[in-house]
Design an enzyme around this catalytic site. Structure first.
Site, PDB file in Angstrom:
ATOM      1  N   ARG A   5      34.387  34.513  54.709  1.00 19.27           N
ATOM      2  CA  ARG A   5      33.784  35.500  53.802  1.00 19.27           C
ATOM      3  C   ARG A   5      32.413  35.990  54.267  1.00 19.27           C
ATOM      4  O   ARG A   5      31.407  35.860  53.583  1.00 19.27           O
ATOM      5  CB  ARG A   5      33.750  34.954  52.385  1.00 19.27           C
ATOM      6  N   ASP A  14      44.219  38.333  44.743  1.00 19.44           N
ATOM      7  CA  ASP A  14      43.908  37.435  43.622  1.00 19.44           C
ATOM      8  C   ASP A  14      45.135  37.105  42.782  1.00 19.44           C
ATOM      9  O   ASP A  14      45.045  36.301  41.857  1.00 19.44           O
ATOM     10  CB  ASP A  14      42.829  38.041  42.721  1.00 19.44           C
ATOM     11  N   ARG A  20      35.673  28.935  36.073  1.00 20.60           N
ATOM     12  CA  ARG A  20      34.799  29.972  36.645  1.00 20.60           C
ATOM     13  C   ARG A  20      35.347  31.357  36.371  1.00 20.60           C
ATOM     14  O   ARG A  20      34.605  32.338  36.341  1.00 20.60           O
ATOM     15  CB  ARG A  20      34.671  29.771  38.156  1.00 20.60           C
ATOM     16  N   LYS A  71      36.080  39.748  34.989  1.00 19.34           N
ATOM     17  CA  LYS A  71      35.001  38.993  35.663  1.00 19.34           C
ATOM     18  C   LYS A  71      34.429  39.831  36.810  1.00 19.34           C
ATOM     19  O   LYS A  71      33.219  39.956  36.947  1.00 19.34           O
ATOM     20  CB  LYS A  71      35.561  37.690  36.215  1.00 19.34           C
ATOM     21  N   ASN A  72      35.321  40.418  37.606  1.00 21.13           N
ATOM     22  CA  ASN A  72      34.863  41.080  38.833  1.00 21.13           C
ATOM     23  C   ASN A  72      34.327  42.494  38.618  1.00 21.13           C
ATOM     24  O   ASN A  72      33.921  43.148  39.567  1.00 21.13           O
ATOM     25  CB  ASN A  72      35.980  41.078  39.882  1.00 21.13           C
ATOM     26  N   CYS A 117      33.932  29.661  51.724  1.00 17.32           N
ATOM     27  CA  CYS A 117      34.434  28.965  50.541  1.00 17.32           C
ATOM     28  C   CYS A 117      35.853  28.515  50.870  1.00 17.32           C
ATOM     29  O   CYS A 117      36.341  28.714  51.982  1.00 17.32           O
ATOM     30  CB  CYS A 117      34.388  29.869  49.311  1.00 17.32           C
TER      31      CYS A 117
END
Ligand code: EPZ
Length: 418
Positions: free
Chosen positions: A121, A303, A395, A22-23, A116
Site C-alpha cells: 500500500r 472490498d 473498524r 466509512k470510506n 498492512c
C-alpha cells in the site's frame, strides 16, 4: 480481546438499516480541516476507524460534538500539524489529513503509513501529485515533511487510479491557486461524495466520480451541512448474508446505483434481487459457482472479494476468484479452509470448489473484510463458530452483531480478558 460466537444454519429474514459509508466519511472528516467554519455531518457511521480519525482531528485542533443524529465539527485554528506514527499505524487512512493540512496551513508532518495485512500500500502517487502542486516533500525517520507557502494548480496523471490518492489531491487542489486536473483518477462513488461535500463548502470540482477531474482552486471554503452516502460495502456484505443463508433481507437506506457490479454478480450466483430507489430486497435461492475478478470502480470492488469467497465456498461447483488490486488479500482463505472450504491459492488467483456444508471451528480475523467473510461462513457452518481478533471487524462495520441478531442470527460478542 473480544470474540464473536455464531450458531450456523439459520436463514436470515427482516430489515437491515445500512449505515453511512466509512470510506466516504473518512475523507469528508479530513476535509473539514480545509475550513475554519462549522460543519454538520449526518450519517457518519459509529465505528472504529471513524473514532480514530475524530480523535486525531481533535489533536490537530478540531472541536467535535456528537448530537443525536449528526456530528458538529469545527477547526477554527490548526493547533498541531502532525500525525505521528502512533496514530497512522492504527489506521492508514490518517494519511488523508496530509493534503488538507498542507492546503490549510502550508505545512504538515504525517507519518508514512506502513503496509498492512492486505499489501504494501504505497502512497508515492499522493506525494507525486502534491509535489506537482509545488509542495516540498522530504521523508525522514518515517515522517513525511511537506511544505508549501501556497499550492498551485497542476496537471496530474495517476499511473494507478488510487482512491485516497485522488481524494488527497482533490482536497489539496480545492484551495490551490489556479486549476488542477487529475487524469486517470479513481472513480469510486466515495470520491464523488467527497467532491459533493466540498462543493457544498464552496469548492469548484467537476467530474469527480469519473477518471477526469477538474478543480478550480478557491481562496477559502465555508462550513456545510451534509449527509454522508450509504455504505455500499456494508450493503453488499448483507446481500451476501441473505444469499449464503438462503434468507430474505430488505436492505434500507442503500444506493443501488453505486452497487451495479455487486448486484449483478450476486444475481449470477442465483439470488433474486429486487432493486428499489434507496433499498434492496435480496432473496437467497441457489448458490451457483461463478468466477469473479476485482477491478477499480465500476468493476467488482476488492472490498467485496472476501465476502464472495465465503459464498463460493458453499456453491454448487468450482470457481476462480482473481484479486487484481492488492497483492495479499487472501488471508481469509486459510481460516475458511479450517472450516472445511476447498480453496487453493496461486498468486492472485484462488480456486474454490464448493462443499455441501462448512463446519464450525475456532478461527481468527486478519483484516476488516476477511472478518466479514468469516462471519458469513459462520452463519452457515454446522455448529458454533468462534471468531477471534474481531477488533478488525469493529473498524469498519457499525453494530454488525446487533444488525444480524435483528434478522434472526444467533450471534454474540464475548468480552475478552486480555
Ligand atoms: C481505498 O484504499 C479504501 N480505503 C480501501 O478500503 C479499498 O480497498 C481501496 O481504496 C481500493 O478500492 C479507504 O478509502 C479509506 P488505493 P486506498 O490507493 O486508497 C496502489 C476497506 O476495506 N497504489 O486505491 O489505500 C495500491 O498498492 C479498505 O474499507 C500505488 O501503487 O487504495 C493498490 O494496489 C481496505 N501507489 C492500488 O493502488 C499509490 O501511491 C489501489 O490502492 C497508491 C496506491
Amino acid at each position: 480481546m473480544d470474540k464473536i460466537l455464531i450458531q450456523g444454519g439459520i436463514a436470515l429474514a427482516g430489515e437491515v438499516h445500512i449505515s453511512g459509508a466509512k470510506n466516504a466519511a473518512l475523507p469528508i472528516l479530513a476535509a473539514t480541516l480545509l475550513s475554519s467554519e462549522i460543519h454538520r455531518l449526518k450519517n457518519v457511521p459509529r465505528l472504529g476507524d471513524i473514532t480514530t480519525l475524530k480523535r486525531l482531528l481533535e489533536k490537530i485542533g478540531a472541536e467535535i460534538s456528537e448530537k443525536d443524529d449528526y456530528c458538529e465539527i469545527q477547526v477554527k485554528h490548526i493547533k498541531n500539524n502532525e500525525a505521528p506514527y502512533s496514530w497512522v499505524k492504527t489506521m492508514r487512512a490518517t494519511i488523508l489529513v496530509l493534503g488538507p493540512l498542507l492546503a490549510r496551513c502550508g505545512e504538515a508532518h504525517v507519518s508514512l503509513p506502513g503496509g498492512c495485512a492486505i499489501g504494501a500500500r504505497p502512497i508515492q502517487l499522493h506525494l507525486m501529485g502534491l509535489e506537482k502542486m509545488g509542495a516540498e516533500i522530504t521523508i525522514e525517520h518515517g515522517i513525511i515533511h511537506a511544505k508549501a507557502a501556497k499550492l498551485k494548480g497542476a496537471a496530474i496523471y495517476l499511473e494507478t487510479p488510487t482512491v485516497t490518492g485522488t481524494e488527497t489531491l482533490m482536497m489539496a487542489a480545492a484551495l490551490a491557486e489556479g486549476t488542477t486536473t487529475i487524469e486517470n483518477a479513481a472513480c469510486e462513488p466515495e470520491i464523488g461524495d467527497l467532491a459533493h461535500f466540498l462543493n457544498h463548502c464552496g469548492a469548484q470540482i467537476i467530474g469527480a466520480g469519473t477518471d477526469h477531474i477538474v478543480i478550480n482552486g478557491v481562496s477559502a471554503l465555508s462550513g456545510a451541512s451534509y449527509e454522508v452516502m450509504p455504505d455500499r460495502i456494508e450493503a453488499g456484505t448483507f446481500m451476501l448474508a441473505a444469499a449464503i443463508t438462503k434468507g430474505d433481507l430488505h436492505l434500507k437506506n442503500c444506493r443501488p446505483a453505486d452497487m451495479i457490479s455487486i448486484i449483478e454478480k450476486c444475481r449470477t450466483t442465483g439470488s433474486e434481487i429486487r432493486v428499489e430507489k434507496d433499498a434492496l430486497r435480496v432473496l437467497g435461492k441457489e448458490i451457483h459457482a461463478v468466477d469473479l475478478k476485482t477491478l477499480p470502480y465500476p468493476g467488482l470492488p476488492t472490498d467485496m472479494q472476501a465476502q464472495f469467497m465465503a459464498l463460493m465456498s458453499v456453491s454448487d461447483g468450482a470457481s476462480v476468484i482473481t484479486e487484481t488490486i492488492f497483492e495479499s488479500r487472501f488471508n481469509h482463505c486459510a481460516e475458511l479452509r479450517r472450516m472445511g472450504a476447498d480453496i487453493r491459492v496461486e498468486g492472485k488467483h484462488a480456486m474454490i470448489k464448493g462443499v455441501p456444508r462448512l463446519s464450525a471451528a475456532p478461527i481468527m480475523a486478519s483484516d476488516l473484510r476477511a472478518s466479514a467473510s468469516l462471519i458469513l461462513a459462520g452463519l452457515v457452518a454446522e455448529g458454533e463458530t468462534e471468531i477471534r481478533r474481531i477488533y478488525h471487524l469493529d473498524r469498519g462495520y457499525e453494530a454488525i452483531e446487533q444488525k444480524l441478531t435483528d434478522v434472526g442470527a444467533v450471534i454474540q460478542r464475548v468480552k475478552g480478558k486480555a
